[in-house]
Design a protein around this motif. Structure first.
Motif, short mmCIF file in Angstrom:
data_model
loop_
_atom_site.label_atom_id
_atom_site.label_comp_id
_atom_site.label_asym_id
_atom_site.label_seq_id
_atom_site.Cartn_x
_atom_site.Cartn_y
_atom_site.Cartn_z
N GLN A 94 4.01 -0.71 4.27
CA GLN A 94 2.67 -1.13 4.68
C GLN A 94 2.10 -2.06 3.61
O GLN A 94 2.01 -1.67 2.43
N ASN A 125 9.77 1.89 5.83
CA ASN A 125 8.59 1.45 6.56
C ASN A 125 7.57 1.09 5.48
O ASN A 125 7.08 1.95 4.75
N GLN A 179 0.83 -1.20 0.00
CA GLN A 179 0.00 0.00 0.00
C GLN A 179 0.87 1.25 0.00
O GLN A 179 0.57 2.23 -0.66
N GLY A 208 9.11 -0.97 11.22
CA GLY A 208 7.81 -1.62 11.28
C GLY A 208 7.91 -3.13 11.15
O GLY A 208 8.98 -3.70 11.06
N GLN A 226 0.68 -10.61 4.96
CA GLN A 226 1.78 -9.88 5.60
C GLN A 226 3.03 -10.77 5.64
O GLN A 226 2.94 -11.95 5.96
#
Length: 155
Positions: free
Chosen positions: A116, A114, A86, A154, A121
């Motif tokens: 997303q 980082n 994303q 992250g 995942q």
């Protein structure tokens, strides 16, 4: 397979004080897609008003190039591995210090991406592997002798 990449760098004098080292370091970078950007020496290297803080300096351009190349290669490998991204943000840092030869250089570039993901995942080992692949295949990382460190943020 060879590719030629070009940039036009244009600087013009704005003073009669050139030999006194009192001239603007501001200049322009133009690229084949038509984009032109203001560039300058860094104010940390050449004081204002002889540098233009609004311009991109070569040191930060190098850091941005390393980060951008890593990101583009990472996106490729993530998509190939079935991950959907994303957003990707990197607050990269380049350290200017004396190198082994005693010359000032960007001696370390630390990437802090980082990422997303949407849906599936990655595990930490999968994320680290994707960053490793990106680092190994990044054209810019393979072009410079600067140590490049990747510290993913992250996950």
């Amino acid at each position: 397979m060879a590719h030629l990449h070009t940039a036009r760098i244009l600087w013009e004098s704005n003073t009669d004080e050139f030999t006194k080292n009192q001239y603007s370091r501001a200049h322009h970078w133009s690229f084949d897609g038509g984009q032109t950007v203001l560039a300058s020496s860094s104010p940390s290297v050449v004081r204002v008003p002889f540098s233009d803080p609004a311009g991109i300096d070569p040191e930060e351009a190098l850091v941005a190039s390393i980060s951008s190349c890593h990101m583009l290669t990472f996106l490729y490998h993530a998509a190939k591995a079935g991950f959907t991204i994303q957003r990707y943000e990197d607050n990269a840092e380049g350290l200017m210090a004396k190198n082994a030869e005693g010359r000032l250089a960007i001696t370390r570039c630390t990437l802090k991406p980082n990422v997303q993901f949407i849906g599936k995942q990655p595990t930490r080992p999968e994320l680290d592997h994707l960053h490793h692949l990106a680092h190994e295949e990044c054209f810019i990382a393979n072009s410079v002798k600067t140590e490049i460190i990747c510290e993913p943020q992250g996950v």
